[in-house]
Design an enzyme around this catalytic site. Sequence first.
Site, mmCIF file in Angstrom:
data_model
loop_
_atom_site.group_PDB
_atom_site.id
_atom_site.type_symbol
_atom_site.label_atom_id
_atom_site.label_comp_id
_atom_site.label_asym_id
_atom_site.label_seq_id
_atom_site.Cartn_x
_atom_site.Cartn_y
_atom_site.Cartn_z
ATOM 1 C CD GLU A 185 -3.119 -1.068 0.335
ATOM 2 O OE1 GLU A 185 -3.220 -0.105 -0.442
ATOM 3 O OE2 GLU A 185 -3.948 -2.006 0.358
ATOM 4 N NE ARG A 242 -12.432 6.682 0.689
ATOM 5 C CZ ARG A 242 -12.767 6.578 1.984
ATOM 6 N NH1 ARG A 242 -13.634 7.375 2.533
ATOM 7 N NH2 ARG A 242 -12.206 5.643 2.728
ATOM 8 C CG HIS A 249 -6.942 -2.167 -4.478
ATOM 9 N ND1 HIS A 249 -5.682 -1.614 -4.572
ATOM 10 C CD2 HIS A 249 -7.156 -2.359 -3.151
ATOM 11 C CE1 HIS A 249 -5.189 -1.458 -3.350
ATOM 12 N NE2 HIS A 249 -6.053 -1.902 -2.475
ATOM 13 C CG HIS A 253 -10.410 -6.275 -4.482
ATOM 14 N ND1 HIS A 253 -10.945 -5.021 -4.643
ATOM 15 C CD2 HIS A 253 -9.798 -6.266 -3.275
ATOM 16 C CE1 HIS A 253 -10.666 -4.278 -3.578
ATOM 17 N NE2 HIS A 253 -9.960 -5.006 -2.732
HETATM 18 N N1 LIG Z 1 -11.719 0.255 6.524
HETATM 19 C C1 LIG Z 1 -10.926 0.392 5.489
HETATM 20 O O1 LIG Z 1 -10.894 1.419 4.827
HETATM 21 C C2 LIG Z 1 -10.034 -0.754 5.121
HETATM 22 C C3 LIG Z 1 -8.988 -0.556 4.207
HETATM 23 C C4 LIG Z 1 -8.131 -1.618 3.948
HETATM 24 C C5 LIG Z 1 -8.323 -2.834 4.582
HETATM 25 N N2 LIG Z 1 -9.363 -2.989 5.455
HETATM 26 C C6 LIG Z 1 -9.568 -4.246 6.158
HETATM 27 O O2 LIG Z 1 -8.444 -4.478 6.983
HETATM 28 C C7 LIG Z 1 -8.311 -5.873 7.200
HETATM 29 C C8 LIG Z 1 -6.855 -6.247 7.048
HETATM 30 O O3 LIG Z 1 -6.107 -5.579 8.032
HETATM 31 P P1 LIG Z 1 -4.669 -6.084 8.479
HETATM 32 O O4 LIG Z 1 -3.841 -6.316 7.289
HETATM 33 O O5 LIG Z 1 -4.197 -5.138 9.516
HETATM 34 O O6 LIG Z 1 -4.963 -7.537 9.056
HETATM 35 P P2 LIG Z 1 -5.344 -8.092 10.511
HETATM 36 O O7 LIG Z 1 -6.090 -7.106 11.302
HETATM 37 O O8 LIG Z 1 -5.933 -9.413 10.323
HETATM 38 O O9 LIG Z 1 -3.891 -8.259 11.166
HETATM 39 C C9 LIG Z 1 -3.006 -9.203 10.619
HETATM 40 C C10 LIG Z 1 -2.411 -10.084 11.724
HETATM 41 O O10 LIG Z 1 -1.425 -9.347 12.427
HETATM 42 C C11 LIG Z 1 -1.634 -9.474 13.824
HETATM 43 N N3 LIG Z 1 -1.126 -8.252 14.439
HETATM 44 C C12 LIG Z 1 -1.699 -7.024 14.468
HETATM 45 N N4 LIG Z 1 -0.861 -6.140 15.010
HETATM 46 C C13 LIG Z 1 0.250 -6.804 15.353
HETATM 47 C C14 LIG Z 1 1.486 -6.427 15.934
HETATM 48 N N5 LIG Z 1 1.759 -5.156 16.248
HETATM 49 N N6 LIG Z 1 2.398 -7.390 16.145
HETATM 50 C C15 LIG Z 1 2.170 -8.679 15.799
HETATM 51 N N7 LIG Z 1 1.039 -9.088 15.200
HETATM 52 C C16 LIG Z 1 0.091 -8.159 15.002
HETATM 53 C C17 LIG Z 1 -3.109 -9.674 13.954
HETATM 54 O O11 LIG Z 1 -3.399 -10.270 15.195
HETATM 55 C C18 LIG Z 1 -3.416 -10.553 12.763
HETATM 56 O O12 LIG Z 1 -3.181 -11.894 13.070
HETATM 57 C C19 LIG Z 1 -9.232 -6.549 6.206
HETATM 58 O O13 LIG Z 1 -10.366 -7.029 6.881
HETATM 59 C C20 LIG Z 1 -9.635 -5.443 5.261
HETATM 60 O O14 LIG Z 1 -10.914 -5.615 4.719
HETATM 61 C C21 LIG Z 1 -10.204 -1.976 5.736
HETATM 62 ZN ZN LIG Z 2 -5.741 -2.207 -0.434
#
Ligand SMILES: NC(=O)c1ccc[n+]([C@@H]2O[C@H](COP(=O)([O-])OP(=O)(O)OC[C@H]3O[C@@H](n4cnc5c(N)ncnc54)[C@H](O)[C@@H]3O)[C@@H](O)[C@H]2O)c1
Ligand SMILES: [Zn+2]
Length: 363
Positions: A185, A242, A249, A253
Amino acid sequence: MKTISVPLSNGRSHRLVVGAPLEKLGAALSRVVTGRRALVVSAAPIARVHGAPLVRGLKKAGFAVSLALVPDGERHKQLRVVQTLYPQALAAGLDRRCPVVALGGGVVGDMAGFFAATYLRGVPVVQVPTTLLAMVDSAIGGKTGVDLPEGKNLVGAFWQPALVWMDPSTLRTLPDRQWRTGMAEVIKYGLIADKSMVKLLERKTLADLKKDPRLLANLIGRSAAMKARVVSRDERETRGLREILNLGHTFGHAIETVTGYRDYTHGEAIAVGMCASARLGAALGAFPVSAVDRVDALFRRWGLPVRARRPLPRAKILHAMAKDKKTIDGRFRFVVPVGWGSAKVVSDVDRGTLDAVLSAVGL
Ligand SMILES: NC(=O)c1ccc[n+]([C@@H]2O[C@H](COP(=O)([O-])OP(=O)(O)OC[C@H]3O[C@@H](n4cnc5c(N)ncnc54)[C@H](O)[C@@H]3O)[C@@H](O)[C@H]2O)c1
Ligand SMILES: [Zn+2]
């Protein structure tokens, strides 16, 4: 410490704070909300390593703190899990002025944000992202929600945070694969809006980033500011601005859907997607053909794939792309890079061009 202000419509605004310790959040929050009970929402593995300083700081600032844990992982990003939070918030006595504090990655942030949007018809949420992806993407912009069996993020709400608090030192415990997925990203922001960041990323490696807190804070701050700028101008994705954040993506996706979200992390899938977008841009004359290899080299440098690891059925990829939310009236829409640090949306791509692009990245 860097503070980025996110102005929104109707005089609303909030701050993103980059590079401040978790323990300091409480004092800052006490100036943003009037309620003095806080519900920290997190997952056990994150709370275990990063919960203590956050809770200590909140208590020191006068908050009565309750902790609500959700199970870890995307497969738990469900209404059923959000539902467990309402009775906990009621038992903790949270009223409408009291904050929900989301400590974790995007999964925790999306669920806690949706919970905050709906509990008592809306209470303040503070996003405290602990993954690189959450810091540069999911914690910013106010999109919250959960998945359905039919697809990801199909239930949700726009609910802007009262404050976003990023402490990059929490990333020291993050597994390498999660670092890389977040870097996809970061590279995306460089490609769409910041040529100098691309040049910087072409000189650095993940090892450099992990041992250089200033570099890390710099990249997070620039990326977060870029997303915040776009969100300020198009808060609810109604003006098409946006859309530019979706570079790579539509392809990405489709890869995630066709592989059932198992083989590729999100960042890996969009890395392949951005390599495809660069080729599409080149085919359409928007991006120099000679620069396509440079895009690949950048993703390789950061340990990200530049083509599909295994061929995927073309018909399934096309079907998944047709269901992408950017597709309007059955016409594919793609974001393609235009030179370095700029991008645009294209539609009406002919099937022959698309096939050639997909083949070039092994799809
Ligand atoms: N709201 C939005 O605009 C938006 C944008 C992009 C992605 N998302 C969503 O975000 C999610 C993905 O987020 P992600 O990539 O953070 O994944 P996640 O929240 O699943 O975290 C990934 C893993 O890292 C672990 N983790 C988190 N922080 C940690 C740390 N400091 N040290 C060790 N481990 C840690 C978590 O426990 C998890 O197992 C998806 O559900 C996606 O749809 C939302
Ligand atoms: Zn993304």
